[in-house]
Write an enzyme that holds these catalytic residues in place. Structure first.
Site: not given
Ligand code: VGL
Ligand code: ZN
Length: 207
Positions: A8, A106, A151
């Site tokens: 991410d 995702k 994540c």
């Molecule tokens: C994430 C919060 C909400 C991440 C994703 O990638 O860490 N954090 N969605």
């Protein structure tokens, strides 16, 4: 076989983004350098529809940081982030993407969040990641990216459950710390579960 998994590294998680990880941008040159050491590189992307149940904006009267129950699971409410097709959902343009073998999307189901790159938070639906890594004969997984306390944390835990030898590259991740101490707690937990915490300079020693 070894693989690098980059979690991410998207604009919304970088300074200036909607769910910015403080100093998140500092890990990008570290990750770009790390990529030279791997023959297999996979990235994940958080990829939410605008009506996603993890967004505080979809729960009238609630604000980011509040908690709720989403389909029977504890859920932190987040600012809108990584909306499919938006600039915030793009991987950082600073990140070298030319060596990626696969990108895993995702979080597309509005009814359930999906922190881990392997499974949704209810552990009901699996992404293609495990199958792909198995097909490639990967036994050791080196994990980097954002956010260390969300994540990356959940991805590391699932990697361990799936019996990968799992390494967290500590200078290639940063936490969001929605609550103080979250990152410290996540790192401690990963270690306790069996992850090996190493710096990017130590990677070759473990390959
Ligand atoms: C994430 C919060 C909400 C991440 C994703 O990638 O860490 N954090 N969605
Ligand atoms: Zn998300």
């Amino acid at each position: 076989m070894n693989a690098l998994l980059i979690v991410d590294v998207q604009n919304d998680f970088l300074p200036g983004g909607n769910l910015a990880v403080p100093n998140g941008d500092l890990i990008i040159p570290v990750i770009n350098n790390l990529q030279k050491k791997f023959n297999l590189i996979v990235a994940s992307r958080d990829w939410h529809p605008a009506n996603h149940g993890s967004f505080a904006s979809n729960h009238p009267g609630r604000k980011p940081g509040d908690t709720t129950i989403l389909n029977g699971l504890d859920q932190i409410l987040w600012p809108d982030h990584c909306i499919q097709g938006s600039p915030g959902a793009e991987l950082s343009s600073m990140l070298n993407q030319s060596l990626f073998h696969k990108v895993i999307f995702k979080g597309s189901n509005p009814e359930v969040d999906s922190y881990s790159a392997f499974f949704d938070n209810g552990h009901k639906i699996e992404t293609e990641l495990h199958h792909f890594l198995q097909k490639k004969g990967i036994k050791r997984l080196f994990i980097a990216g954002l956010a260390a306390d969300v994540c990356v944390w959940f991805t590391v835990k699932d990697a361990l459950k799936l019996s990968y030898e799992t390494f967290l590259i500590t200078d290639a991740t940063k936490g969001v710390n929605m609550n103080p101490g979250d990152t410290e707690n996540a790192l401690k937990d990963m270690k306790q579960e069996g992850a090996i915490l190493i710096s990017s300079e130590q990677v070759e020693d473990f390959m």
